[in-house]
Design a protein around this motif. Structure first.
Motif, PDB file in Angstrom:
ATOM      1  N   HIS A  48       0.825  -1.204   0.000  1.00 37.26           N
ATOM      2  CA  HIS A  48       0.000   0.000   0.000  1.00 37.26           C
ATOM      3  C   HIS A  48       0.867   1.265   0.000  1.00 37.26           C
ATOM      4  O   HIS A  48       0.554   2.240  -0.679  1.00 37.26           O
ATOM      5  CB  HIS A  48      -0.877  -0.069   1.256  1.00 37.26           C
ATOM      6  CG  HIS A  48      -1.922   0.967   1.390  1.00 37.26           C
ATOM      7  ND1 HIS A  48      -2.932   1.132   0.490  1.00 37.26           N
ATOM      8  CD2 HIS A  48      -2.141   1.884   2.372  1.00 37.26           C
ATOM      9  CE1 HIS A  48      -3.743   2.108   0.902  1.00 37.26           C
ATOM     10  NE2 HIS A  48      -3.266   2.583   2.039  1.00 37.26           N
ATOM     11  N   CYS A  59      -8.371   2.744  -6.829  1.00 31.81           N
ATOM     12  CA  CYS A  59      -7.902   1.812  -5.789  1.00 31.81           C
ATOM     13  C   CYS A  59      -8.779   0.558  -5.699  1.00 31.81           C
ATOM     14  O   CYS A  59      -9.997   0.628  -5.841  1.00 31.81           O
ATOM     15  CB  CYS A  59      -7.894   2.555  -4.465  1.00 31.81           C
ATOM     16  SG  CYS A  59      -7.582   1.494  -3.067  1.00 31.81           S
ATOM     17  N   CYS A 104      -8.385  -5.780  -1.668  1.00 34.61           N
ATOM     18  CA  CYS A 104      -6.928  -5.632  -1.715  1.00 34.61           C
ATOM     19  C   CYS A 104      -6.318  -5.694  -0.299  1.00 34.61           C
ATOM     20  O   CYS A 104      -6.736  -4.970   0.605  1.00 34.61           O
ATOM     21  CB  CYS A 104      -6.546  -4.322  -2.379  1.00 34.61           C
ATOM     22  SG  CYS A 104      -4.758  -4.175  -2.553  1.00 34.61           S
TER      23      CYS A 104
END
Ligand code: SF4
Ligand code: SF4
Lengths: 369, 150
Positions: free
Chosen positions: A237, A265, A271
């Motif tokens: 990230h 994103c 994620c």
């Protein structure tokens, strides 16, 4: 491939014998600096250190694994696998890559151990049925994985656990763990264990750890999970190019909506980047071509403990937005302690076993510039 | 085969996408500012800087955007050692793009070097130390050791 004593020649000498010029060597070191996440200005200092480095003997053990980690390494380009095997290390035993079979193969391992006591590196991929498990769950040449691991590491300089199975148990260790699979660090307590996690790990990280050992004469600084800080010090990230969208709250909601097309994103698609420490975002995969998030898929968190048991791949992780920074600090602080202990161990070994090479620090290398 | 043919395939053009991405990801700008600072240091103190472009979290289109801003300058050079290394001065004097490829033409490293001459083009100091001996050996082939390299 037969076992051999480490040659007295330095890496620089053997490269020049193969027709690699000093300019070529400098180029190799520029790629190596990039691989080790060091500033490119360090290439000349790395060249000076590697010139003097000797090739360590390496024994590679494969236990409960899928060969994906070796597959990953053979896709390595910098340095090429050929360079790695012929010039940087002396790969004396590797089930998948060696030509020898049967007794001859096992002799190669024993010879490498006898010829380089206290000096050889052991690389392990795959998890190991623990000492209380049925030894027949996984055997090599009639020896249980556990017996072979403990025998081989006894006189090793250090152990590099490659892949999430060897580092954290991985798929074989996933619930309900029928074979009682354990990680290398669960079993090896008296040697430095360096964890290169990932399913599979990034090939350049495997070769980067070896290059670091050769350059500095000791092992790299490690995080709380014994992973090299240079590669696992920042989360996916923190280095993700989609991060500006995360910060603006722009999320893809499905894999083919407008947001997905615009590169927003992938957090809401599951994620695991915020809780995953790996170098995919900067090193990328397939010779630097791309990486999963660039290809439009969320990070699965493959380099973290309990990767297979940590919930659905497409469930959104519930971490506050500031958590990744806190994790970095915690990992960094713990890494300094673990790294210090490993450095001390490695320093002692350097005196006894690796007497031909002086360990150096980044500061010392920079001072030489 | 006939069933496969029934799947509708839409081809989206790459160029339009790159334009959108370059505009949206915006990760080239910080590197350009880093280059600006490095140039100032080169001018003021003669200090050289290398920037590892492979280590940047670039999204699709970012590298293209960076290179299009820097442009293409007058000097090109190629070094043939461990595969080709291509050196290209950008349209900004003193800013060089150094592309290290291996013998299979895979990229090993991609650097921006802010310097008067990129390091890979300079002879290595140890080779310079040996240069006179190497030339002497060629002038007097009978008396000296063979040359270091052909
Ligand atoms: S959540 Fe995933 S896609 Fe979004 S910025 Fe973080 S790592 Fe990148
Ligand atoms: S992006 Fe995440 S899941 Fe994919 S390889 Fe990297 S760490 Fe593993």
């Amino acid at each position: 491939m037969a076992a051999r004593n480490p040659t007295d020649k330095t890496l620089g000498e053997s490269l020049r014998e193969r027709g690699v010029s000093r300019r070529g060597f400098l180029k190799f070191c520029a790629a190596t600096a990039s691989m080790m996440a060091l500033p490119p200005s360090m290439a000349p200092a790395i060249a000076a250190a590697l010139e003097q480095a000797k090739r360590p003997s390496v024994i590679w053990l494969s236990f409960q694994e899928c060969t994906g980690c070796t597959e990953s390494l053979t896709r390595s380009h910098a340095p090429t696998l050929e360079d790695l095997i012929l010039d940087v290390i002396s790969l004396d035993y590797h089930h998948t890559l060696q030509a020898a079979a049967g007794d001859a193969a096992e002799h190669a391992r024993e010879q490498a151990m006898a010829a380089n006591p206290g000096e050889y590196l052991v690389i392990v991929d795959g998890s190991i049925p623990g000492p209380d498990s049925n030894p027949g769950y996984s055997t090599v040449a009639g020896h249980s994985n556990y017996a072979m691991l403990m025998e081989t590491v006894e006189n090793a300089a250090a152990v590099i656990a490659v892949g999430t199975c060897a580092t954290f148990g991985g798929l074989p260790g996933a619930n309900p763990n029928p074979t009682g699979a354990m990680s290398v660090m669960d079993l090896v307590k008296d040697k430095p264990v360096i964890n290169v996690s990932g399913c599979p790990p990034i090939p350049m990280v495997i070769t980067g750890v070896i290059a670091h050992y050769l350059t500095f004469g000791r092992l790299p600084e490690l995080d709380a999970y014994n992973r090299p800080m240079a590669f696992f010090g920042q989360s996916i990230h923190d280095r993700c190019y989609r991060r500006p969208f995360y910060d603006k709250g722009l999320f893809a909601k499905t894999f083919d909506d407008e947001g997905a097309r615009l590169g927003w994103c992938l957090y809401e698609l599951g994620c695991k980047g915020p809780t995953t420490y790996n170098a995919c975002a900067t090193m990328r995969w397939n010779d630097g071509t791309s990486w999963p998030v660039e290809a439009g898929h969320p990070c699965l968190g493959c380099s973290e403990p309990r990767f297979w048991d940590a919930g659905g791949f497409y469930n959104t992780v519930s971490v506050p937005t500031s958590a990744s920074g806190v994790n970095v600090l915690a990992a960094g602080a713990a890494g300094a302690i673990v790294g210090g202990a490993v450095a001390a161990l490695a320093k002692k070994q350097t005196k006894t076993a690796v007497a031909h090479r002086q360990p150096v620090t980044v500061e010392e290398l920079e001072a030489k510039l | 085969m006939s069933l496969l043919d029934q799947i509708p395939v839409v081809i989206e053009t790459g160029s339009a996408e790159t334009e959108v991405d370059a505009q949206w990801h915006g990760n080239a700008e910080p590197v350009l500012h880093e280059v600006r600072h490095a140039l100032a240091r080169l001018v003021a103190k003669g200090e050289t800087t290398k920037i590892d472009l492979k280590a940047m979290p670039f999204g699709p289109g970012d590298l293209e955007r960076l290179l299009s801003v820097l442009g293409t300058g007058e000097v090109q050079a190629s070094v043939d050692a461990l595969g080709p290394t291509r050196v290209q001065e950008t349209a900004i004097p003193g800013v060089w793009l150094v592309d290290y490829l291996n013998s299979e033409a895979h990229r090993l490293a991609l650097h921006l070097e802010i310097a008067t001459v990129p390091e890979i083009l300079c002879p290595q100091p140890q080779d310079l130390d040996d240069a006179i001996a190497a030339l002497d050996a060629r002038l007097n082939p009978d008396k000296s050791d063979p040359p270091l390299a052909s």
